[in-house]
Design a protein around this motif. Structure first.
Motif, short mmCIF file in Angstrom:
data_model
loop_
_atom_site.label_atom_id
_atom_site.label_comp_id
_atom_site.label_asym_id
_atom_site.label_seq_id
_atom_site.Cartn_x
_atom_site.Cartn_y
_atom_site.Cartn_z
N THR A 335 0.71 -1.21 -0.02
CA THR A 335 0.06 0.04 0.12
C THR A 335 0.89 1.46 0.16
O THR A 335 0.22 2.31 -0.25
N SER A 336 2.13 1.14 0.19
CA SER A 336 3.10 2.40 0.33
C SER A 336 3.29 3.05 -1.17
O SER A 336 3.15 2.16 -2.15
N GLN A 337 3.46 4.27 -1.03
CA GLN A 337 3.65 4.89 -2.16
C GLN A 337 5.16 4.47 -2.68
O GLN A 337 6.31 4.14 -1.99
N LEU A 341 8.75 3.32 -0.63
CA LEU A 341 9.47 2.16 -0.90
C LEU A 341 10.60 2.31 -1.46
O LEU A 341 11.67 1.69 -0.65
N LYS A 342 11.22 3.34 -2.22
CA LYS A 342 12.61 3.72 -2.31
C LYS A 342 13.39 4.10 -1.21
O LYS A 342 14.62 3.67 -0.85
N SER A 343 12.82 4.82 -0.42
CA SER A 343 13.30 5.39 0.69
C SER A 343 13.74 4.45 1.75
O SER A 343 14.76 4.25 2.47
N SER A 347 17.53 3.21 3.16
CA SER A 347 17.71 3.06 4.38
C SER A 347 18.16 1.91 5.12
O SER A 347 19.09 1.89 5.92
N TYR A 348 17.72 0.81 4.85
CA TYR A 348 17.95 -0.61 5.15
C TYR A 348 18.92 -1.40 4.51
O TYR A 348 19.39 -2.39 4.85
N LYS A 349 19.23 -0.97 3.33
CA LYS A 349 20.23 -1.74 2.33
C LYS A 349 21.49 -1.95 3.09
O LYS A 349 22.65 -2.72 2.88
N ARG A 350 21.90 -0.99 4.10
CA ARG A 350 23.24 -1.05 4.80
C ARG A 350 23.58 -2.42 5.40
O ARG A 350 24.50 -2.82 5.78
N CYS A 351 22.66 -3.06 5.92
CA CYS A 351 22.67 -4.28 6.74
C CYS A 351 22.91 -5.27 5.83
O CYS A 351 23.35 -6.67 6.29
N LEU A 367 0.16 -3.26 -7.62
CA LEU A 367 1.37 -4.07 -7.37
C LEU A 367 2.33 -3.62 -8.05
O LEU A 367 3.62 -4.10 -7.73
N GLY A 368 2.31 -2.72 -9.06
CA GLY A 368 3.33 -2.34 -9.87
C GLY A 368 4.56 -1.69 -9.12
O GLY A 368 5.60 -1.89 -9.61
N GLU A 369 4.11 -0.71 -8.03
CA GLU A 369 5.25 0.03 -7.40
C GLU A 369 6.14 -0.76 -6.65
O GLU A 369 7.12 -0.91 -6.83
N VAL A 370 5.49 -1.72 -5.94
CA VAL A 370 6.39 -2.76 -5.08
C VAL A 370 7.08 -3.75 -5.67
O VAL A 370 8.21 -3.98 -5.54
N LEU A 371 6.27 -4.15 -6.96
CA LEU A 371 7.24 -5.09 -7.83
C LEU A 371 8.33 -4.35 -8.62
O LEU A 371 9.22 -5.03 -8.74
N GLY A 372 8.20 -3.18 -9.03
CA GLY A 372 9.21 -2.48 -9.66
C GLY A 372 10.39 -2.45 -8.90
O GLY A 372 11.71 -2.43 -9.21
N LEU A 373 10.09 -2.08 -7.64
CA LEU A 373 11.28 -1.94 -6.67
C LEU A 373 11.97 -3.14 -6.48
O LEU A 373 13.25 -3.45 -6.48
N ALA A 374 11.40 -4.29 -6.12
CA ALA A 374 11.97 -5.42 -6.22
C ALA A 374 12.66 -6.11 -7.32
O ALA A 374 13.83 -6.64 -7.13
N ILE A 375 12.25 -5.74 -8.41
CA ILE A 375 12.71 -6.11 -9.52
C ILE A 375 13.84 -5.25 -10.00
O ILE A 375 15.06 -5.79 -9.85
#
Length: 436
Positions: A335-337, A341-343, A347-351, A367-375
């Motif tokens: 449900t996030s914009q 999602l990018k932010s 923020s958490y990729k450092r771990c 689901l396009g936004e969240v799938l786009g980030l995962a891909i």
């Protein structure tokens, strides 16, 4: 000729106002930054004035000659000063003056020239105004190029334009859409092109070959507050207990910041008859995990902290420690914009992220936004959560099912022409801004 000014928060909104009121034939004859946004001056039926013949300007030529004379004088003074300094240095060192000066050697022996004084505040203000105007021009050019590119695609390749619209109804990012369309650019039959495009999209979604719970080890759920980390952890724990029993699983909480978070996990532990370990701020995670070394699965619930909080950096460094050997999964709410999602990812990729878990699919409009980030960030999708039931609403993903679900959630209407032009304008921005 009709001339009008338009005010908006940014260049794209201003251009939309111009198109809506004056039409696509309007000409932009001025733009500038103002408080709260930008101002565009547009005209309809605007005719460029004929360029006047160039007339000599005696005053300007005189000023240019004066400036040229000043530059020559300053250059001669610097040369004389450098030669004088070089002669003093030779006398101090006991070196006889050379019969014939070598220009290259003289240049190498010159003392450094003192730096020029700092620019006056007025110069700084003028430079800042120029920079702001150039940024405005760049945005204006991007918007206009986007409109032109979208219009050309509709005229020359209507099938590709139709596929673009369908992908945008799914909410997919522009850059991912462009890559997918390139893969089916040679397919002529529309239905076949759409099926092949969805097959490529399905292939781009990565899923783990082995379910994380089956693989075992230390599994940490990370992400901002409100993404559903604790609920997802409860579903994973219950899923494991129902299949293998409570003896070989343990729960760990690093969330000592949210009111009631640890109590919530303790309640879950009592219900499942699973041990729960609390890690206080400053306590070593390695030491907290040491007594749990014989457990086959250890699930860690983390605090959802703001990116600017120093405690987040400490938490992520603990999870990335060599002694922990945790597989960290980023929990993302569907449900996030897109910007949220990018932010979260940055923020958490450092771990070090082993993948992502998608939650709240039952509440998502697309689901396009969240799938786009995962891909785009090469994050395998480990689990899907689509409801409140524990553990029934936790599923191991199948990429083709995810694509089918994304298609079923696509918007009922095509995006507007302005939205499509804006999307194409985004493709003209530099790659660093696109990836961000």
């Amino acid at each position: 000729m009709q001339v009008k000014r338009f005010f908006a928060a940014d260049m794209r909104q201003a251009m939309k106002l111009v198109r809506d009121e004056l039409g696509a034939d309007a000409a932009i004859i001025g733009n500038r930054r103002v408080a709260g946004g930008v101002e565009l001056t547009a005209a309809l039926d605007y005719q460029l004035p004929p360029e006047p013949a160039r007339q000599p300007n005696p005053a300007l030529e005189a000023e240019l000659r004066k400036t040229q004379a000043k530059i020559a004088s300053a250059h001669a003074e610097l040369t004389t000063r450098a030669q004088s300094d070089a002669g003093k240095d030779r006398q101090l060192l006991g070196v006889q003056p050379e019969a014939k000066a070598d220009p290259l050697a003289a240049a190498l022996r010159q003392k450094p020239v003192a730096p020029a004084p700092a620019a006056a505040p007025a110069d700084n203000r003028a430079l800042e105004a120029m920079r702001s105007e150039l940024n405005g021009l760049r945005e204006l050019i991007e918007v206009q190029l986007g409109s032109i590119a979208w219009g050309q695609l509709q005229n020359r390749r209507p099938q590709q334009a139709s596929l673009w619209r369908r992908l945008q109804r799914m909410g997919l990012p522009a850059e991912l859409s462009r890559v997918l369309l390139e893969k089916v650019s040679s397919v002529q039959e529309p239905r076949q092109a759409w099926r092949m495009l969805l097959a490529h999209l399905s292939h781009a979604i990565k899923t783990p070959q082995v379910e994380p719970l089956e693989e075992g080890g230390v599994i940490a759920l990370v992400g901002p507050a409100g993404m559903g980390k604790t609920t997802t952890l409860a579903k994973m724990a219950a899923r494991y207990v129902l299949k293998y029993g409570a003896q070989n699983i343990a729960l760990v909480s690093m969330d000592s910041y949210r009111i009631g978070a640890q109590e919530q996990l303790k309640t879950l532990g009592r219900i499942l008859n699973v041990s729960v370990t609390m890690v206080d701020p400053g306590q070593s995670l390695t030491q907290a995990l040491a007594p749990l070394a014989r457990k086959r699965v250890v699930l860690i619930d983390t605090a959802g902290l703001p990116a600017s909080d120093p405690a987040l950096r400490m938490q992520l460094e603990s999870l990335a420690g060599r002694g922990v050997k945790a597989r960290n999964y980023l929990v993302l709410a569907a449900t996030s914009q897109s910007q949220v999602l990018k932010s979260a990812y940055h923020s958490y990729k450092r771990c070090g992220l082993a993948g992502c878990i998608l939650t709240k699919l039952d509440e998502a409009g697309s689901l396009g936004e969240v799938l786009g980030l995962a891909i785009g960030q090469y994050l395998p999708v480990a689990y899907l959560a689509d409801g409140p039931r524990i553990p029934d609403d936790l599923h191991v993903p199948r990429s083709h099912q995810l694509v089918s679900r994304a298609v079923s959630l696509q918007a009922p209407e095509d995006p507007s022409e302005e939205a499509m032009a804006d999307m194409f304008a985004g493709l003209y921005q530099n790659p660093a801004r696109r990836a961000g």
